[in-house]
Design a protein around this motif. Sequence first.
Motif, PDB file in Angstrom:
ATOM      1  N   GLN A 211      11.263 -11.608   5.318  1.00 43.61           N
ATOM      2  CA  GLN A 211      10.409 -11.698   4.130  1.00 43.61           C
ATOM      3  C   GLN A 211       9.927 -10.303   3.728  1.00 43.61           C
ATOM      4  OE1 GLN A 211      10.322 -14.441   2.551  1.00 43.61           O
ATOM      5  NE2 GLN A 211      10.985 -15.881   4.131  1.00 43.61           N
ATOM      6  N   TYR A 212       9.529  -9.510   4.712  1.00 40.46           N
ATOM      7  CA  TYR A 212       9.093  -8.139   4.425  1.00 40.46           C
ATOM      8  C   TYR A 212      10.234  -7.331   3.821  1.00 40.46           C
ATOM      9  CZ  TYR A 212       7.463  -3.364   5.106  1.00 40.46           C
ATOM     10  OH  TYR A 212       7.109  -2.042   4.902  1.00 40.46           O
ATOM     11  N   ALA A 213      11.449  -7.563   4.293  1.00 41.82           N
ATOM     12  CA  ALA A 213      12.597  -6.760   3.870  1.00 41.82           C
ATOM     13  C   ALA A 213      12.884  -6.870   2.385  1.00 41.82           C
ATOM     14  CB  ALA A 213      13.840  -7.156   4.676  1.00 41.82           C
ATOM     15  N   TRP A 214      12.548  -8.006   1.748  1.00 42.04           N
ATOM     16  CA  TRP A 214      12.771  -8.105   0.295  1.00 42.04           C
ATOM     17  C   TRP A 214      11.501  -7.794  -0.491  1.00 42.04           C
ATOM     18  CZ3 TRP A 214      10.127 -11.057  -3.194  1.00 42.04           C
ATOM     19  CH2 TRP A 214       9.408 -12.147  -2.727  1.00 42.04           C
ATOM     20  N   PHE A 215      10.329  -8.189   0.059  1.00 42.35           N
ATOM     21  CA  PHE A 215       9.106  -8.014  -0.725  1.00 42.35           C
ATOM     22  C   PHE A 215       8.680  -6.552  -0.806  1.00 42.35           C
ATOM     23  CE2 PHE A 215       4.523  -7.647  -1.149  1.00 42.35           C
ATOM     24  CZ  PHE A 215       4.286  -8.413  -2.277  1.00 42.35           C
ATOM     25  N   ALA A 216       8.738  -5.840   0.292  1.00 42.26           N
ATOM     26  CA  ALA A 216       8.248  -4.457   0.309  1.00 42.26           C
ATOM     27  C   ALA A 216       8.996  -3.561  -0.682  1.00 42.26           C
ATOM     28  CB  ALA A 216       8.314  -3.889   1.731  1.00 42.26           C
ATOM     29  N   PRO A 217      10.338  -3.585  -0.736  1.00 46.10           N
ATOM     30  CA  PRO A 217      11.021  -2.791  -1.764  1.00 46.10           C
ATOM     31  C   PRO A 217      10.687  -3.252  -3.182  1.00 46.10           C
ATOM     32  CG  PRO A 217      12.533  -3.329   0.005  1.00 46.10           C
ATOM     33  CD  PRO A 217      11.294  -4.145   0.238  1.00 46.10           C
ATOM     34  N   ALA A 218      10.568  -4.567  -3.394  1.00 44.45           N
ATOM     35  CA  ALA A 218      10.242  -5.062  -4.736  1.00 44.45           C
ATOM     36  C   ALA A 218       8.890  -4.539  -5.205  1.00 44.45           C
ATOM     37  CB  ALA A 218      10.240  -6.589  -4.751  1.00 44.45           C
ATOM     38  N   ALA A 219       7.950  -4.365  -4.273  1.00 47.14           N
ATOM     39  CA  ALA A 219       6.615  -3.869  -4.623  1.00 47.14           C
ATOM     40  C   ALA A 219       6.548  -2.351  -4.662  1.00 47.14           C
ATOM     41  CB  ALA A 219       5.594  -4.394  -3.609  1.00 47.14           C
ATOM     42  N   SER A 220       7.684  -1.684  -4.479  1.00 46.62           N
ATOM     43  CA  SER A 220       7.697  -0.220  -4.405  1.00 46.62           C
ATOM     44  C   SER A 220       8.646   0.448  -5.382  1.00 46.62           C
ATOM     45  CB  SER A 220       8.066   0.226  -2.978  1.00 46.62           C
ATOM     46  OG  SER A 220       7.164  -0.274  -2.023  1.00 46.62           O
ATOM     47  N   LEU A 221       9.710  -0.249  -5.787  1.00 48.83           N
ATOM     48  CA  LEU A 221      10.734   0.383  -6.624  1.00 48.83           C
ATOM     49  C   LEU A 221      10.293   0.423  -8.088  1.00 48.83           C
ATOM     50  CD1 LEU A 221      13.922  -1.204  -5.051  1.00 48.83           C
ATOM     51  CD2 LEU A 221      13.147   1.167  -4.834  1.00 48.83           C
ATOM     52  N   PRO A 222      10.536   1.523  -8.785  1.00 48.31           N
ATOM     53  CA  PRO A 222      10.039   1.703 -10.160  1.00 48.31           C
ATOM     54  C   PRO A 222      10.485   0.637 -11.151  1.00 48.31           C
ATOM     55  CG  PRO A 222      10.765   3.796  -9.260  1.00 48.31           C
ATOM     56  CD  PRO A 222      11.175   2.743  -8.267  1.00 48.31           C
ATOM     57  N   LEU A 223      11.715   0.162 -11.083  1.00 45.71           N
ATOM     58  CA  LEU A 223      12.184  -0.805 -12.061  1.00 45.71           C
ATOM     59  C   LEU A 223      11.536  -2.178 -11.887  1.00 45.71           C
ATOM     60  CD1 LEU A 223      15.994   0.038 -12.276  1.00 45.71           C
ATOM     61  CD2 LEU A 223      14.173   0.669 -13.881  1.00 45.71           C
ATOM     62  N   LEU A 224      11.030  -2.435 -10.686  1.00 40.11           N
ATOM     63  CA  LEU A 224      10.438  -3.733 -10.398  1.00 40.11           C
ATOM     64  C   LEU A 224       8.915  -3.703 -10.362  1.00 40.11           C
ATOM     65  CD1 LEU A 224      12.883  -4.891  -7.576  1.00 40.11           C
ATOM     66  CD2 LEU A 224      12.892  -5.575  -9.979  1.00 40.11           C
ATOM     67  N   SER A 225       8.348  -2.543 -10.089  1.00 43.23           N
ATOM     68  CA  SER A 225       6.895  -2.429  -9.981  1.00 43.23           C
ATOM     69  C   SER A 225       6.380  -1.329 -10.901  1.00 43.23           C
ATOM     70  CB  SER A 225       6.490  -2.130  -8.536  1.00 43.23           C
ATOM     71  OG  SER A 225       7.000  -0.871  -8.119  1.00 43.23           O
ATOM     72  N   MET A 226       5.096  -1.418 -11.234  1.00 40.95           N
ATOM     73  CA  MET A 226       4.471  -0.497 -12.176  1.00 40.95           C
ATOM     74  C   MET A 226       3.577   0.492 -11.439  1.00 40.95           C
ATOM     75  SD  MET A 226       2.044  -1.522 -15.403  1.00 40.95           S
ATOM     76  CE  MET A 226       1.453  -0.301 -16.567  1.00 40.95           C
ATOM     77  N   ASP A 227       3.479   1.704 -11.960  1.00 45.51           N
ATOM     78  CA  ASP A 227       2.543   2.678 -11.414  1.00 45.51           C
ATOM     79  C   ASP A 227       1.126   2.100 -11.509  1.00 45.51           C
ATOM     80  OD1 ASP A 227       1.824   5.624 -10.694  1.00 45.51           O
ATOM     81  OD2 ASP A 227       0.568   5.133 -12.420  1.00 45.51           O
ATOM     82  N   ALA A 228       0.427   2.046 -10.375  1.00 47.06           N
ATOM     83  CA  ALA A 228      -0.857   1.350 -10.334  1.00 47.06           C
ATOM     84  C   ALA A 228      -1.961   2.099 -11.065  1.00 47.06           C
ATOM     85  CB  ALA A 228      -1.263   1.095  -8.883  1.00 47.06           C
ATOM     86  N   THR A 229      -1.893   3.418 -11.098  1.00 49.14           N
ATOM     87  CA  THR A 229      -2.913   4.184 -11.816  1.00 49.14           C
ATOM     88  C   THR A 229      -2.845   3.878 -13.308  1.00 49.14           C
ATOM     89  OG1 THR A 229      -2.836   5.942 -10.159  1.00 49.14           O
ATOM     90  CG2 THR A 229      -3.774   6.494 -12.311  1.00 49.14           C
ATOM     91  N   ARG A 230      -1.636   3.842 -13.842  1.00 49.98           N
ATOM     92  CA  ARG A 230      -1.460   3.508 -15.255  1.00 49.98           C
ATOM     93  C   ARG A 230      -1.897   2.062 -15.524  1.00 49.98           C
ATOM     94  NH1 ARG A 230       3.559   2.329 -17.952  1.00 49.98           N
ATOM     95  NH2 ARG A 230       4.596   2.841 -15.993  1.00 49.98           N
ATOM     96  N   ALA A 231      -1.594   1.168 -14.586  1.00 46.80           N
ATOM     97  CA  ALA A 231      -2.003  -0.226 -14.737  1.00 46.80           C
ATOM     98  C   ALA A 231      -3.527  -0.347 -14.758  1.00 46.80           C
ATOM     99  CB  ALA A 231      -1.432  -1.068 -13.608  1.00 46.80           C
TER     100      ALA A 231
END
Length: 318
Positions: A211-231
């Motif tokens: 579960q970690y192996a798919w979720f952690a990259p999804a929460a880190s890669l630019p195309l899938l996740s947003m820069d949190a400061t901008r958010a």
Amino acid sequence: MVPTNAPSGRPVALVAGASRGLGLLVATELGRRGHDLAICSRDEQSLERAAAQLTAQVPGVTVLTQVCDVANQAQVATFVERTEAQLGSVEVAIHVAGIIQVGPWQATRHEHFEQAIDVMLWGPINLSLAVIPRMTQRGHGRFGVVTSIGGKISPPRLLPYSVAKYGAVGLTEGLSAELAGTGVTATTIVPGLMRTGSHTQASFFGDARRQYAWFAPAASLPLLSMDATRAASRMVDAVLAGKPIALISPLSQMASRVHGLAPEVTLRAMGLAGRFLPRGDSPEVVPGEQARSRLGSRVVNTLTTLGDRAGRRTNEHP
């Protein structure tokens, strides 16, 4: 930390769940826009680190901290009362506190739902009951709740999370209607995945390593996740402007609209995605850091580089 120069004449913003991650970024943004801050979380040490970071980054800001479990109505009420007594009237209140549990339905237990609902549904309810009557009495205030695209579309492996977030969406949208004409607004904040380093603070079950192996990259890669400061900046913009809803990321905007136009197609797509995600029936809950250690994958660690960097900046990895 007890403020020594309050009241300062600056407007007061209260952020629940601001000791790390997105909450800390939201508090920082509010401080930079001239607000004194009241922040809470369940961990005293992380609160102290957050307060030190805020005072270093925002010159002149006053920061009040309090250990508070948002699921406890009495503790939330006490936090609001102390804030108004020491800093002044709360002009802005934003609920950010949340937990992430990642695992399949087969391994999900009652306590997973209970934990998620306590923090991400009862938390906003308790804060709204404590702060909104004070705002309406004064005729002005801004209230916001960070929900999630998971409160608009229920993705696989995040069922307790989505149940709680759906409730938070209903609460905040309903408050927006109830408060019309009072001078107080309620904003439903709907982000997608953001790079905060939260993958190490999430909990995993039902084959935690996979579960970690798919979720952690999804929460880190630019195309899938947003820069949190901008958010965080967009969230504060929306709450201060009194917008009823704020779809923060392009992904949340697209997913929400597609689901609204074609709900059956969206649900079938979620079902298809679920077929490709790992399963497992172990109810053992494993913290993200431990799941990463058990996995021991250099590839996954490389894919989470941006998320790890964000976590070091936002007190997720002190």
